[in-house]
Design an enzyme around this catalytic site. Structure first.
Site, PDB file in Angstrom:
ATOM      1  N   LYS A   1      39.778 -35.464   6.258  1.00 42.30           N
ATOM      2  CA  LYS A   1      40.594 -34.332   6.722  1.00 42.30           C
ATOM      3  C   LYS A   1      40.735 -33.297   5.599  1.00 42.30           C
ATOM      4  O   LYS A   1      40.473 -33.601   4.423  1.00 42.30           O
ATOM      5  CB  LYS A   1      41.964 -34.842   7.171  1.00 42.30           C
ATOM      6  CG  LYS A   1      42.783 -35.507   6.063  1.00 42.30           C
ATOM      7  CD  LYS A   1      43.988 -36.266   6.605  1.00 42.30           C
ATOM      8  CE  LYS A   1      44.784 -36.907   5.486  1.00 42.30           C
ATOM      9  NZ  LYS A   1      45.851 -37.790   5.991  1.00 42.30           N
TER      10      LYS A   1
ATOM     11  N   ARG B   1      56.679 -39.816  12.269  1.00 43.86           N
ATOM     12  CA  ARG B   1      55.968 -38.548  12.165  1.00 43.86           C
ATOM     13  C   ARG B   1      55.247 -38.332  13.493  1.00 43.86           C
ATOM     14  O   ARG B   1      55.788 -37.706  14.380  1.00 43.86           O
ATOM     15  CB  ARG B   1      54.995 -38.666  10.982  1.00 43.86           C
ATOM     16  CG  ARG B   1      54.703 -37.408  10.266  1.00 43.86           C
ATOM     17  CD  ARG B   1      53.964 -37.658   8.960  1.00 43.86           C
ATOM     18  NE  ARG B   1      52.692 -38.353   9.138  1.00 43.86           N
ATOM     19  CZ  ARG B   1      51.795 -38.529   8.183  1.00 43.86           C
ATOM     20  NH1 ARG B   1      52.035 -38.074   6.957  1.00 43.86           N
ATOM     21  NH2 ARG B   1      50.668 -39.166   8.402  1.00 43.86           N
TER      22      ARG B   1
ATOM     23  N   TYR C   1      53.919 -12.822 -17.002  1.00 46.46           N
ATOM     24  CA  TYR C   1      55.016 -12.255 -16.216  1.00 46.46           C
ATOM     25  C   TYR C   1      56.352 -12.869 -16.622  1.00 46.46           C
ATOM     26  O   TYR C   1      56.451 -14.081 -16.823  1.00 46.46           O
ATOM     27  CB  TYR C   1      54.805 -12.557 -14.727  1.00 46.46           C
ATOM     28  CG  TYR C   1      53.712 -11.749 -14.058  1.00 46.46           C
ATOM     29  CD1 TYR C   1      53.726 -10.362 -14.048  1.00 46.46           C
ATOM     30  CD2 TYR C   1      52.666 -12.400 -13.416  1.00 46.46           C
ATOM     31  CE1 TYR C   1      52.734  -9.634 -13.401  1.00 46.46           C
ATOM     32  CE2 TYR C   1      51.666 -11.693 -12.765  1.00 46.46           C
ATOM     33  CZ  TYR C   1      51.705 -10.295 -12.764  1.00 46.46           C
ATOM     34  OH  TYR C   1      50.725  -9.596 -12.131  1.00 46.46           O
TER      35      TYR C   1
ATOM     36  N   MET D   1      48.118 -14.988 -10.177  1.00 40.86           N
ATOM     37  CA  MET D   1      47.269 -15.278  -9.019  1.00 40.86           C
ATOM     38  C   MET D   1      45.824 -15.599  -9.412  1.00 40.86           C
ATOM     39  O   MET D   1      45.229 -16.547  -8.907  1.00 40.86           O
ATOM     40  CB  MET D   1      47.287 -14.073  -8.060  1.00 40.86           C
ATOM     41  CG  MET D   1      46.554 -14.346  -6.757  1.00 40.86           C
ATOM     42  SD  MET D   1      46.462 -12.878  -5.715  1.00 40.86           S
ATOM     43  CE  MET D   1      48.183 -12.598  -5.343  1.00 40.86           C
TER      44      MET D   1
HETATM   45  C1  LIG Z   1      45.810 -39.044   5.347  1.00 39.13           C
HETATM   46  C2  LIG Z   1      45.883 -40.318   6.083  1.00 39.13           C
HETATM   47  C3  LIG Z   1      45.180 -41.435   5.618  1.00 39.13           C
HETATM   48  C4  LIG Z   1      44.496 -41.481   4.262  1.00 39.13           C
HETATM   49  O1  LIG Z   1      45.499 -41.595   3.275  1.00 39.13           O
HETATM   50  P1  LIG Z   1      45.135 -41.741   1.719  1.00 39.13           P
HETATM   51  O2  LIG Z   1      46.444 -41.996   1.073  1.00 39.13           O
HETATM   52  O3  LIG Z   1      44.559 -40.432   1.309  1.00 39.13           O
HETATM   53  O4  LIG Z   1      44.170 -42.842   1.593  1.00 39.13           O
HETATM   54  C5  LIG Z   1      45.143 -42.562   6.433  1.00 39.13           C
HETATM   55  N1  LIG Z   1      45.811 -42.596   7.611  1.00 39.13           N
HETATM   56  C6  LIG Z   1      46.538 -41.540   8.055  1.00 39.13           C
HETATM   57  C7  LIG Z   1      47.262 -41.652   9.349  1.00 39.13           C
HETATM   58  C8  LIG Z   1      46.605 -40.370   7.312  1.00 39.13           C
HETATM   59  O5  LIG Z   1      47.350 -39.340   7.749  1.00 39.13           O
END
Ligand SMILES: *Cc1c(COP(=O)(O)O)cnc(C)c1O
Length: 357
Positions: A33, A131, A253, A301
């Site tokens: 992802k 969640r 800054y 930036m």
């Molecule tokens: C992101 C995620 C993972 C992977 O988690 P890591 O800590 O990066 O290994 C696995 N399962 C779900 C549901 C996630 O959201």
């Protein structure tokens, strides 16, 4: 002039192989992802598929659709579930949504009904994260009313650990027990609860499928790891200019850093617009050869400044922001964040150079 981001696909493959090797009970998927945590899913995912990975998790449908032509013959799932009207696109692109509500299930069931054939289903069960998942009452209604799953073949059930980074946290065992009790209602379904740190909690957590992401990319998430994972990244930036300033003069800054001695200040062309988090202001570190040099003043930036008074740096010399000694875990800590955020913030302006794969 720009900065260079070197991504080592062989390191990512070696990390996946290590996770697959310690996985004594089942398959090891790859979570890709957020563009493979910023490293580039279009390069990373095919390399992992060639190494033998058969299951990939994206978050969104669009991420999965982009990967589909690059990953023939493997399973691609999305963690964020079904969006209204998207079910047909999932089917058209051969992508499996993780279902995390009765509404998701109803949409997927309707799609199966419309097609006149069974569709594979993956259910996300709630065990503590609160969640996206089916809670206990929803799971109960599924077992009381099998018609809710008509036309769906539940092939996998999963849940997600809230603190697997801390192996002694009793909530790991409690979540596992709750998950196994839920999972028992779906006979024949594969079970998956382990993320990266969960993968190191042993066979009880590995079950039939693990879902590591962070560990593939070299983040060290578990004290139970047999060794540090292979760092997959190197980020280097050439010094654009060096300024000699007097004691008492400030840098950046708002003048948040003031020289206590005559100092040499090096500027690189990397800023928060490139993922060098602004919270690294007066806290970050880069390396000149083997010597750490502190980030001084506020991160802007497109630019950041370092105190190179004690090293023989010149304009054009390279400062190393990420490497095997100072990785995303370390930079994340300096930023008051975590390696995950460093990786997923990596900017689009780097010259990316891939090796291996
Ligand atoms: C992101 C995620 C993972 C992977 O988690 P890591 O800590 O990066 O290994 C696995 N399962 C779900 C549901 C996630 O959201």
């Amino acid at each position: 002039m720009t900065a260079f981001l070197d991504i080592d696909l062989d390191a990512i493959i070696a990390n996946w192989r290590l996770l697959a090797q310690i996985n004594r009970t089942g398959e090891t998927a790859s979570v890709v992802k957020a563009d493979a945590y910023g490293l580039g899913a279009a390069r990373v995912a095919p390399a992992l598929a060639a190494a033998g990975c058969k299951t990939f998790f994206a978050a969104h449908l669009a991420e999965a659709v982009a990967l589909r032509p690059l990953l023939p013959g493997v399973r691609i799932l999305t963690l964020n579930g079904l969006t209204p009207h998207a079910a047909a696109d999932f089917v058209a692109h051969d992508i499996i949504p993780v279902l995390s509500s009765l509404h998701d299930i109803a949409l997927w069931r309707a799609e199966a009904h419309g097609l006149g054939r069974a569709l594979p289903a993956v259910l996300h069960l709630e065990t503590g994260l609160h969640r996206l998942a089916l809670d206990a009452r929803e799971v109960a209604s599924l077992t009381e009313d099998p018609a809710l799953l008509a036309g769906l073949k539940v092939e996998t059930v999963m849940s997600h650990l809230i603190n697997a980074e801390v192996p002694e946290d009793p909530r790991n065992q409690r979540q596992l027990a709750a998950f196994l009790a839920f999972a028992a209602r779906f006979e024949g379904a594969r079970r998956s609860i382990a993320n990266s740190p969960g993968s190191f909690l042993g066979p009880a957590f590995q079950l039939e499928l693990t879902r590591p992401g962070a560990a593939l990319y070299g983040l060290n998430t578990s004290p139970l790891q047999p060794r540090k994972l292979h760092p997959a990244l190197r980020l280097v930036a050439p010094i654009l200019q060096i300024h000699d300033i007097e004691a008492g003069e400030s840098v950046g800054y708002a003048g948040l850093w003031t020289a206590r001695r005559p100092s040499r200040i090096a500027t690189i062309g990397v800023g928060y617009g490139d993922g060098l988090l602004r919270s690294l202001t007066n806290h970050g570190v880069a390396y000149f050869d083997d010597t750490p040099v502190p980030l001084v003043g506020r991160v802007s930036m497109d630019l950041a400044t370092f105190d190179v008074t004690d090293v023989p740096a010149m304009p054009g010399s390279l400062l190393v922001l990420l490497n095997d000694r100072h990785g995303a875990d370390e930079l994340g800590q300096e930023a008051g964040s975590i390696g995950y955020e460093i990786l997923t913030s990596l900017g689009r302006r780097y010259q990316r150079r891939y090796s291996g794969g």
